[in-house]
Design a protein around this motif. Structure first.
Motif, short mmCIF file in Angstrom:
data_model
loop_
_atom_site.label_atom_id
_atom_site.label_comp_id
_atom_site.label_asym_id
_atom_site.label_seq_id
_atom_site.Cartn_x
_atom_site.Cartn_y
_atom_site.Cartn_z
N ASP A 1 23.76 37.94 35.70
CA ASP A 1 25.00 38.80 34.37
C ASP A 1 24.90 39.94 34.54
O ASP A 1 23.62 40.53 34.48
CB ASP A 1 25.86 37.38 34.48
N CYS A 2 25.38 40.68 33.62
CA CYS A 2 24.67 42.10 32.90
C CYS A 2 24.52 42.09 31.65
O CYS A 2 24.84 42.02 30.38
CB CYS A 2 26.56 43.31 32.88
N PRO B 1 21.16 47.55 29.55
CA PRO B 1 21.00 47.17 30.38
C PRO B 1 19.36 47.58 30.39
O PRO B 1 18.45 48.25 28.99
CB PRO B 1 21.13 48.57 31.12
N CYS C 1 25.70 54.79 34.02
CA CYS C 1 25.66 53.20 34.52
C CYS C 1 24.29 53.05 33.62
O CYS C 1 23.23 53.52 33.69
CB CYS C 1 25.29 53.67 36.11
N ARG D 1 21.57 49.82 34.82
CA ARG D 1 20.97 48.67 35.74
C ARG D 1 20.13 47.84 34.27
O ARG D 1 19.43 48.11 34.17
CB ARG D 1 19.78 49.95 36.44
N TYR D 2 20.75 46.33 35.20
CA TYR D 2 20.62 45.34 35.31
C TYR D 2 19.70 44.86 35.95
O TYR D 2 19.68 44.11 37.18
CB TYR D 2 21.05 44.41 34.60
N ARG E 1 17.24 40.42 39.11
CA ARG E 1 18.36 39.63 37.85
C ARG E 1 18.00 38.04 38.87
O ARG E 1 18.30 37.23 38.54
CB ARG E 1 19.88 39.59 37.56
N GLN F 1 29.78 36.90 36.48
CA GLN F 1 28.82 35.88 36.58
C GLN F 1 28.54 36.03 38.68
O GLN F 1 29.87 35.28 38.79
CB GLN F 1 28.64 34.87 36.23
#
Length: 161
Positions: free
Chosen positions: A22-23, A27, A36, A38-39, A42, A113
């Protein structure tokens, strides 16, 4: 039938089975001219012989209460489920108990998610609760059997309370 009460999907609760994607948090990097976040990185994708592939799954939505009567696992690679709509979905997982699923747990994801189920973890089938039931799935593409199914002799009923 034994009842399983769903719980909210959190990284801590799901950690023994895989990754919640998820975020959450800030970031890792801001890109695209500052437009934008970027995560980054993950999920811990893991594959034996083979490569990562991206497939689309179109699953029929189910309803709660849900009867959990089959679990499966993928001994050669993790499997990442990314919903392609703004709906949560049901994730059932179980620890291994001598080569068969132990007592299952059930999680309800929230919009935004996704999950990566680690290699060898018992899990239920893809279970969207709302249409369209469309998911991008990243998993192992390669030779050899990478699916073990286990019908449950005594099904479970999964519900919210």
């Amino acid at each position: 039938m034994t009842k399983i009460v769903t719980q909210k999907l959190t990284a801590a609760a799901f950690a023994p089975f895989g990754d919640v994607i998820d975020c959450a948090g800030a970031p890792d990097k801001i890109i695209n001219q500052g437009m934008c976040g970027r995560y980054h990185d993950r999920a811990d994708m893991e594959f034996d012989e083979g490569r990562a592939g991206v497939s689309l799954f179109q699953a029929t939505p189910r309803a709660l209460p849900y009867t959990l009567d089959l679990m499966e696992r993928h001994p050669q690679g993790s499997q990442c489920f990314i919903p392609m709509s703004e709906h949560g979905f049901l994730i059932c997982v179980a620890p291994d108990d001598g080569g068969v699923p132990g007592t299952p747990l059930a999680f309800l994801s929230q919009p935004g998610q996704a999950v990566n189920i680690h290699k060898g973890v018992w899990h239920g089938v893809l279970t969207p609760l709302h249409p369209p039931g469309l998911f991008a799935v990243v998993d192992r593409i390669g030779p050899g059997a990478n699916l073990q199914e286990h019908p449950l002799a005594t099904p479970y009923t999964v519900d919210t309370a």
